[in-house]
Design an enzyme around this catalytic site. Structure first.
Site, PDB file in Angstrom:
ATOM      1  NE  ARG A 276      -3.101  -0.052   3.315  1.00  0.00           N
ATOM      2  CZ  ARG A 276      -4.331  -0.544   3.144  1.00  0.00           C
ATOM      3  NH1 ARG A 276      -5.273   0.106   2.382  1.00  0.00           N
ATOM      4  NH2 ARG A 276      -4.470  -1.752   3.531  1.00  0.00           N
ATOM      5  CB  CYS A 355     -28.857  -4.965  -7.981  1.00  0.00           C
ATOM      6  SG  CYS A 355     -29.031  -4.770  -9.584  1.00  0.00           S
ATOM      7  CD  GLU A 356     -24.526  -6.932  -3.135  1.00  0.00           C
ATOM      8  OE1 GLU A 356     -24.162  -6.435  -1.989  1.00  0.00           O
ATOM      9  OE2 GLU A 356     -24.116  -7.752  -3.665  1.00  0.00           O
ATOM     10  CE1 TYR A 384      -3.656  -5.508  -0.595  1.00  0.00           C
ATOM     11  CE2 TYR A 384      -3.296  -3.355   0.206  1.00  0.00           C
ATOM     12  CZ  TYR A 384      -2.895  -4.828   0.209  1.00  0.00           C
ATOM     13  OH  TYR A 384      -1.586  -5.207   0.815  1.00  0.00           O
TER      14      TYR A 384
HETATM   15  N1  LLP Z   1       3.067  -9.040   3.896  1.00  0.00           N
HETATM   16  C1  LLP Z   1       1.995  -9.837   4.083  1.00  0.00           C
HETATM   17  C2  LLP Z   1       2.239 -11.047   4.590  1.00  0.00           C
HETATM   18  C3  LLP Z   1       0.700  -9.401   3.800  1.00  0.00           C
HETATM   19  O1  LLP Z   1      -0.364 -10.318   3.976  1.00  0.00           O
HETATM   20  C4  LLP Z   1       0.367  -8.100   3.338  1.00  0.00           C
HETATM   21  C5  LLP Z   1      -1.008  -7.764   2.968  1.00  0.00           C
HETATM   22  C6  LLP Z   1       1.311  -7.548   2.981  1.00  0.00           C
HETATM   23  C7  LLP Z   1       2.975  -7.838   3.242  1.00  0.00           C
HETATM   24  C8  LLP Z   1       1.283  -5.913   2.439  1.00  0.00           C
HETATM   25  O2  LLP Z   1       0.964  -5.203   3.294  1.00  0.00           O
HETATM   26  P1  LLP Z   1       0.402  -3.578   2.968  1.00  0.00           P
HETATM   27  O3  LLP Z   1       2.114  -2.812   2.746  1.00  0.00           O
HETATM   28  O4  LLP Z   1      -0.055  -3.394   1.564  1.00  0.00           O
HETATM   29  O5  LLP Z   1      -0.211  -2.874   3.783  1.00  0.00           O
HETATM   30  N2  LLP Z   1      -7.501  -5.722   1.253  1.00  0.00           N
HETATM   31  C9  LLP Z   1      -7.026  -4.907   2.203  1.00  0.00           C
HETATM   32  C10 LLP Z   1      -5.723  -5.012   2.797  1.00  0.00           C
HETATM   33  C11 LLP Z   1      -5.288  -6.548   3.010  1.00  0.00           C
HETATM   34  C12 LLP Z   1      -3.668  -6.788   3.222  1.00  0.00           C
HETATM   35  C13 LLP Z   1      -3.429  -8.033   3.117  1.00  0.00           C
HETATM   36  N3  LLP Z   1      -2.043  -8.403   3.460  1.00  0.00           N
HETATM   37  C14 LLP Z   1      -7.373  -3.294   2.129  1.00  0.00           C
HETATM   38  O6  LLP Z   1      -8.064  -3.155   0.917  1.00  0.00           O
HETATM   39  O7  LLP Z   1      -7.235  -2.488   2.921  1.00  0.00           O
END
Ligand code: LLP
Length: 425
Positions: A276, A355-356, A384
């Site tokens: 992110r 439709c939600e 994401y």
């Molecule tokens: N490493 C592992 C083992 C992870 O599971 C994740 C994210 C990351 C790194 C990276 O995290 P980041 O730096 O992107 O925060 N769909 C959700 C976020 C789910 C994150 C899952 N794991 C959202 O839209 O906020």
């Protein structure tokens, strides 16, 4: 923060007017700024430079192969959680030695694919998985490197669906069991258990949870050292924030300031897995107003993007700043704020055509007057966003566009109706 800015009353992505892009590629569309991606990557690399970490971009946040290629060219490795993500990373030209593979349910097929590719590290999440990978490696008479993902029971203070380092979640092994896992599996010659992995949640908008979790991990590493297990590596995972509103998230330098002193001089190879924080602010979703509708005292702005394109608001009640790319009366928001109420704006819900009732991009927003045909930008949609898009309601997924200066490339075309049924034989 990023290279999306208003000039002369209209939104630009780098040197291209967002409104013109919308006319050329249609809506909805994801638009990424290459300069922002590179800036965020290099800020992170610089902030942690003293530790000389292996940066493994978390491909799940936005896996377009062109974006991965861009990052691979900067020297980035990749954090993957499936055979498909491994495939994406390899297609992008990743160095297999810089690929880490996490996830609680790796299948034999995926484990074998990862061994075939020669990945650098398995981040193993349970004793059962340790046993299985050990078995496969022994059968293949090959050596693999692994880290044990620990569950430090630390609250990252984020949405409960993306909290991963608390005891009650399915991730990793608690500290007590981790010690035993090293006793049971730490001396194998096929599975070399060389380190400890953490990923406590996402986004983690403060540094304290990292400090707490890493401190616990280091104590474990110390203890294991005394028991004869000399660990070489710590993978601190991802979770660094992006700014959904102005200055919401700590900067890479803020995270580093708290984390680097903990790891300095420990003789450990450090891995980080940011997703992110690299791609979040580097992407927007462009959507066009279809209809305006009022119901009682509510005003709806019905747009052509929906929860299938960007599910975060529906799934996590996540906030994404929304503003017209050419606001009426030149009403430009000086900064992206969570509850912005400029004079001349009206209260609306920005909703999609699905439709939600849960299909919305933003509720209770004060927006300038918009009309049918206007284009809105949904900000901080790079992470994401497309990655979680679906074809729900038989809606072809939007294109992805990568802007570089005054040029742009369609790095994924808009899906067609044919794509909807292509796999249905
Ligand atoms: N490493 C592992 C083992 C992870 O599971 C994740 C994210 C990351 C790194 C990276 O995290 P980041 O730096 O992107 O925060 N769909 C959700 C976020 C789910 C994150 C899952 N794991 C959202 O839209 O906020």
């Amino acid at each position: 923060m990023d290279h999306f800015a208003y000039r002369d009353g209209q939104l630009y992505c780098e040197e291209i007017a967002a409104g013109e892009l919308a006319d050329q590629v249609g809506t909805p569309a994801y638009v990424y700024s290459e300069r922002t991606i590179l800036d965020h990557y290099s800020r992170l690399a610089e902030a942690f430079a003293e530790l000389d970490p292996v940066i493994c971009y978390s491909i799940k946040s936005c896996g377009n192969v062109h974006i991965c290629k861009l990052l691979a060219e900067q020297g980035s490795g990749f954090d993957v959680v499936s055979g498909g993500e491994l495939f994406r990373a390899l297609q992008a030209g990743a160095d297999p030695a810089k690929i880490t593979f996490a996830g609680v349910g790796k299948t034999d097929r995926e484990i074998n694919e990862a061994i075939d590719a020669g990945i650098g590290l398995f981040n193993v999440e349970s004793e059962a998985e340790l046993a299985n990978i050990t078995r496969i490696a022994r059968e293949r008479q090959t050596q693999v490197r692994a880290a044990l993902r620990i569950n430090p029971d630390v609250d990252p203070k984020t949405h409960k669906y993306t909290t991963t380092g608390k005891r009650e979640t399915k991730f990793g092994v608690d500290l007590e069991r981790a010690r035993r896992a090293f006793e049971d599996f730490g001396r194998d010659k096929y599975l070399r258990l060389i380190g400890v992995h953490l990923h406590i949640g996402s986004p983690v908008n403060s540094v304290e949870p990292y400090v707490e979790a890493i401190t616990k991990a280091l104590a474990l590493i110390d203890e294991l050292g005394k028991a004869g297990f000399e660990l070489e590596l710590i993978d601190i995972g991802g979770g660094f924030g992006a700014s959904y509103w102005e200055d919401q998230a700590p900067l890479a330098a803020d995270y580093a300031k708290a984390i680097v002193p903990l790891l300095r001089g420990k003789g450990l190879r450090v891995v980080v897995e940011p997703g992110r924080s690299i791609i979040g602010n580097a992407g927007i979703l462009l959507t066009r107003v279809q209809y305006l509708k009022s119901s009682g005292d509510k005003q709806f702005v019905i747009v052509d993007a929906a929860m299938n394109d960007l599910i975060r608001p529906s799934l996590y009640q996540a906030f994404h700043f929304i503003w017209p790319v050419c606001p009426a009366g030149g009403l430009v928001a000086a900064s992206r704020e969570e509850d912005l109420r400029l004079e001349g704006t009206g209260l609306v819900d920005v909703v999609g055509p699905i439709c939600e009732t849960g299909d919305f991009l933003g509720l209770g927003r004060h927006l300038p007057a918009v009309q049918r045909g206007d284009v809105l930008a949904v900000f901080t949609a790079g992470a994401y966003g497309f990655a979680m898009a679906s074809q729900y309601n038989a809606r072809p997924r939007p294109p992805e566009v990568l802007v570089c200066g005054a040029d742009y490339r369609i790095i994924r075309r808009r899906e067609t109706y044919g794509d909807l049924i292509a796999a249905e034989r």
